[in-house]
Design a protein around this motif. Structure first.
Motif, mmCIF file in Angstrom:
data_model
loop_
_atom_site.group_PDB
_atom_site.id
_atom_site.type_symbol
_atom_site.label_atom_id
_atom_site.label_comp_id
_atom_site.label_asym_id
_atom_site.label_seq_id
_atom_site.Cartn_x
_atom_site.Cartn_y
_atom_site.Cartn_z
ATOM 1 N N GLY A 179 14.940 1.943 -13.183
ATOM 2 C CA GLY A 179 16.147 2.132 -13.977
ATOM 3 C C GLY A 179 17.375 1.895 -13.130
ATOM 4 N N SER A 180 18.507 2.413 -13.595
ATOM 5 C CA SER A 180 19.790 2.250 -12.910
ATOM 6 C C SER A 180 20.219 3.618 -12.388
ATOM 7 C CB SER A 180 20.832 1.698 -13.882
ATOM 8 O OG SER A 180 20.356 0.512 -14.504
ATOM 9 N N PRO A 181 20.162 3.862 -11.064
ATOM 10 C CA PRO A 181 20.385 5.207 -10.519
ATOM 11 C C PRO A 181 21.674 5.878 -10.998
ATOM 12 C CG PRO A 181 19.538 3.775 -8.816
ATOM 13 C CD PRO A 181 19.787 2.893 -10.018
ATOM 14 N N ALA A 182 22.753 5.126 -11.168
ATOM 15 C CA ALA A 182 24.020 5.734 -11.563
ATOM 16 C C ALA A 182 23.977 6.344 -12.957
ATOM 17 C CB ALA A 182 25.140 4.694 -11.489
ATOM 18 N N TYR A 183 23.000 5.944 -13.767
ATOM 19 C CA TYR A 183 22.888 6.450 -15.140
ATOM 20 C C TYR A 183 21.628 7.282 -15.354
ATOM 21 C CZ TYR A 183 26.506 2.949 -15.809
ATOM 22 O OH TYR A 183 27.666 2.215 -15.703
ATOM 23 N N MET A 184 20.842 7.471 -14.302
ATOM 24 C CA MET A 184 19.571 8.179 -14.427
ATOM 25 C C MET A 184 19.749 9.679 -14.290
ATOM 26 S SD MET A 184 17.173 5.597 -12.191
ATOM 27 C CE MET A 184 15.699 6.597 -12.327
ATOM 28 N N ALA A 185 19.021 10.421 -15.113
ATOM 29 C CA ALA A 185 19.035 11.877 -15.043
ATOM 30 C C ALA A 185 18.305 12.340 -13.779
ATOM 31 C CB ALA A 185 18.369 12.459 -16.288
ATOM 32 N N SER A 213 37.236 7.062 -18.327
ATOM 33 C CA SER A 213 37.822 7.106 -16.985
ATOM 34 C C SER A 213 37.723 5.786 -16.235
ATOM 35 C CB SER A 213 37.127 8.188 -16.147
ATOM 36 O OG SER A 213 35.779 7.855 -15.913
ATOM 37 N N SER A 214 36.935 4.844 -16.737
ATOM 38 C CA SER A 214 36.639 3.554 -16.110
ATOM 39 C C SER A 214 35.934 3.712 -14.757
ATOM 40 C CB SER A 214 37.905 2.691 -15.945
ATOM 41 O OG SER A 214 38.753 3.182 -14.941
ATOM 42 N N ARG A 215 35.324 4.848 -14.532
ATOM 43 C CA ARG A 215 34.483 5.039 -13.344
ATOM 44 C C ARG A 215 33.316 5.949 -13.705
ATOM 45 N NH1 ARG A 215 35.655 9.933 -10.634
ATOM 46 N NH2 ARG A 215 37.505 11.000 -11.426
ATOM 47 N N ARG A 216 32.237 5.804 -12.978
ATOM 48 C CA ARG A 216 31.052 6.612 -13.241
ATOM 49 C C ARG A 216 31.179 7.968 -12.540
ATOM 50 N NH1 ARG A 216 28.803 1.373 -12.289
ATOM 51 N NH2 ARG A 216 28.428 1.927 -10.115
ATOM 52 N N ILE A 224 21.205 5.254 -2.383
ATOM 53 C CA ILE A 224 20.839 6.537 -1.771
ATOM 54 C C ILE A 224 21.930 7.565 -1.993
ATOM 55 C CG2 ILE A 224 20.413 7.705 0.423
ATOM 56 C CD1 ILE A 224 19.001 5.179 1.388
ATOM 57 N N SER A 225 23.184 7.167 -1.808
ATOM 58 C CA SER A 225 24.281 8.114 -2.005
ATOM 59 C C SER A 225 24.444 8.467 -3.483
ATOM 60 C CB SER A 225 25.590 7.550 -1.446
ATOM 61 O OG SER A 225 25.946 6.346 -2.102
ATOM 62 N N ILE A 226 24.185 7.512 -4.372
ATOM 63 C CA ILE A 226 24.254 7.805 -5.801
ATOM 64 C C ILE A 226 23.190 8.827 -6.175
ATOM 65 C CG2 ILE A 226 23.865 6.853 -8.114
ATOM 66 C CD1 ILE A 226 25.129 4.244 -7.106
ATOM 67 N N HIS A 228 21.819 11.034 -4.245
ATOM 68 C CA HIS A 228 22.241 12.322 -3.693
ATOM 69 C C HIS A 228 23.246 12.996 -4.617
ATOM 70 C CE1 HIS A 228 25.046 14.901 -1.410
ATOM 71 N NE2 HIS A 228 23.954 15.297 -0.770
ATOM 72 N N ASP A 229 24.236 12.237 -5.079
ATOM 73 C CA ASP A 229 25.265 12.809 -5.949
ATOM 74 C C ASP A 229 24.672 13.273 -7.286
ATOM 75 O OD1 ASP A 229 26.968 12.155 -3.928
ATOM 76 O OD2 ASP A 229 28.039 10.576 -5.009
ATOM 77 N N VAL A 230 23.774 12.465 -7.848
ATOM 78 C CA VAL A 230 23.139 12.839 -9.117
ATOM 79 C C VAL A 230 22.407 14.165 -8.972
ATOM 80 C CG1 VAL A 230 21.259 12.227 -10.698
ATOM 81 C CG2 VAL A 230 22.958 10.513 -10.050
ATOM 82 N N LEU A 231 21.731 14.352 -7.841
ATOM 83 C CA LEU A 231 20.922 15.548 -7.644
ATOM 84 C C LEU A 231 21.743 16.760 -7.212
ATOM 85 C CD1 LEU A 231 17.825 14.017 -5.803
ATOM 86 C CD2 LEU A 231 17.948 14.777 -8.177
ATOM 87 N N ARG A 232 22.854 16.530 -6.498
ATOM 88 C CA ARG A 232 23.514 17.655 -5.816
ATOM 89 C C ARG A 232 24.929 17.963 -6.276
ATOM 90 N NH1 ARG A 232 19.070 19.991 -3.855
ATOM 91 N NH2 ARG A 232 17.808 18.539 -2.602
ATOM 92 N N LEU A 233 25.692 16.978 -6.688
ATOM 93 C CA LEU A 233 27.119 17.187 -6.906
ATOM 94 C C LEU A 233 27.467 17.330 -8.382
ATOM 95 C CD1 LEU A 233 28.760 14.708 -4.366
ATOM 96 C CD2 LEU A 233 28.070 17.094 -4.026
ATOM 97 N N ALA A 234 28.463 18.179 -8.643
ATOM 98 C CA ALA A 234 29.002 18.295 -10.000
ATOM 99 C C ALA A 234 30.035 17.201 -10.208
ATOM 100 C CB ALA A 234 29.647 19.662 -10.193
ATOM 101 N N PRO A 235 30.069 16.576 -11.362
ATOM 102 C CA PRO A 235 31.049 15.500 -11.587
ATOM 103 C C PRO A 235 32.458 16.073 -11.718
ATOM 104 C CG PRO A 235 29.890 15.989 -13.621
ATOM 105 C CD PRO A 235 29.217 16.805 -12.555
ATOM 106 N N PRO A 236 33.449 15.413 -11.139
ATOM 107 C CA PRO A 236 34.840 15.876 -11.311
ATOM 108 C C PRO A 236 35.339 15.584 -12.716
ATOM 109 C CG PRO A 236 34.803 13.792 -10.138
ATOM 110 C CD PRO A 236 33.368 14.199 -10.312
#
Length: 297
Positions: A179-185, A213-216, A224-226, A228-236
């Motif tokens: 899939g596409s990591p930036a959109y994956m749960a 917002s025109s950004r993910r 790899i960083s995406i 990490h963010d999906v798993l760990r960070l809350a979206p602003p």
């Protein structure tokens, strides 16, 4: 074996006319149905594709797409085979640009316009889930904006990595990262379990976030960083939603790391967004469908 070319006739009645797009395994052609004098789209396997499971993937995609009946989902007409035994799918020909192209060219939308545009897609995903199909790759590139008269109809495409109940019953293999990591749960990123409808809820909320917002929400410089963010960070919270706290609450719930914290169904997400839009003075989605009739009746 030579590559496909304009003029080739597949299945005895589909003449290839124009290559519309190509990926690592497959290609989409505009073709002419010689029996009906009708233009269609053919999705077929590239003849230089060396992936052994390409044929089975295409057949699964065609079967999954055929189970979904909704105005905002691409229609499939047939699954055929070439003289060499290779499968190809016959689909409706969509004339329009992808939502990804629209975002790149026009930038962010107003929150109201974004919700109006995405609600039909959420409806299509709800229809898919009702048919036992989880899309698992919802993203702007897989939504085509088609003009029908004076209206724009978003069309959900590419069920290539969809998970179906039928497949689950006969396939005990664990998921891999497809899939596409930036959109994956998060549960898709982790693998090891079959994702359910709530994974599509997550992806739809990522798309909505991007539309306003025109950004993910999770957009690091590498996969790899995406992840990490999906798993760990809350979206602003996007600046565009500072004046729309209820809409932000809906998106934030859809992006809960734990699937149990999200909307349990697409219908629940759609109702919440429709109620927000109605409270903002909106009566219809982008296709002209009544929000009350579709979501609240």
């Amino acid at each position: 074996m030579r590559r496909y070319a304009p003029g080739d006739v597949l299945g005895g009645r589909y003449r290839l006319t124009e290559l519309l797009g190509e990926g690592s395994m497959g290609a989409v052609w505009k073709a002419r149905n010689l029996s009906l004098s009708l233009d269609v789209a053919l999705k077929l396997i590239r003849r230089d594709c060396a992936v052994p499971e390409a044929a089975s993937r295409l057949i699964r995609e065609a079967q999954a797409t055929a189970r979904v009946s909704h105005r905002a989902a691409v229609r499939i007409f047939d699954l055929c085979f070439t003289e060499e035994g290779e499968p190809f799918a016959v689909m409706e020909l969509l004339q329009g640009r992808s939502l990804a192209q629209a975002l790149a060219e026009s930038g962010a939308m107003s929150p109201i316009s974004a919700v109006q545009l995405l609600l039909p897609v959420i409806g299509a995903l709800g229809a898919a889930h009702g048919a036992g199909v989880v899309h698992r790759d919802v993203k702007p590139a897989n939504i085509v904006l088609v003009r029908e008269g004076r209206r724009t109809v978003p069309k959900l495409i590419d069920f290539g990595i969809a998970f179906t109940e039928v497949r689950a019953a006969g396939d005990e293999r664990r998921e891999t990262l497809v899939g596409s990591p930036a959109y994956m749960a998060p549960e898709q990123v982790r693998g090891g379990q079959e994702s359910d409808a709530r994974a599509d809820v997550w992806s739809a909320c990522v798309v909505l976030y991007e539309l306003v917002s025109s950004r993910r929400p999770f957009g690091g410089p590498s996969s790899i960083s995406i992840v990490h963010d999906v798993l760990r960070l809350a979206p602003p919270r996007p600046e565009a939603l500072e004046l729309h706290p209820r809409l932000w609450e809906i998106i934030e719930r859809g992006l809960a790391k734990d699937p149990d914290g999200r909307f349990t169904t697409m219908a629940a997400l759609g109702r919440a967004l429709a109620q927000w839009a109605i409270a903002a003075g909106v009566a219809h989605d982008v296709t002209g469908a009544s929000l009350v009739d579709y979501w609240l009746s």
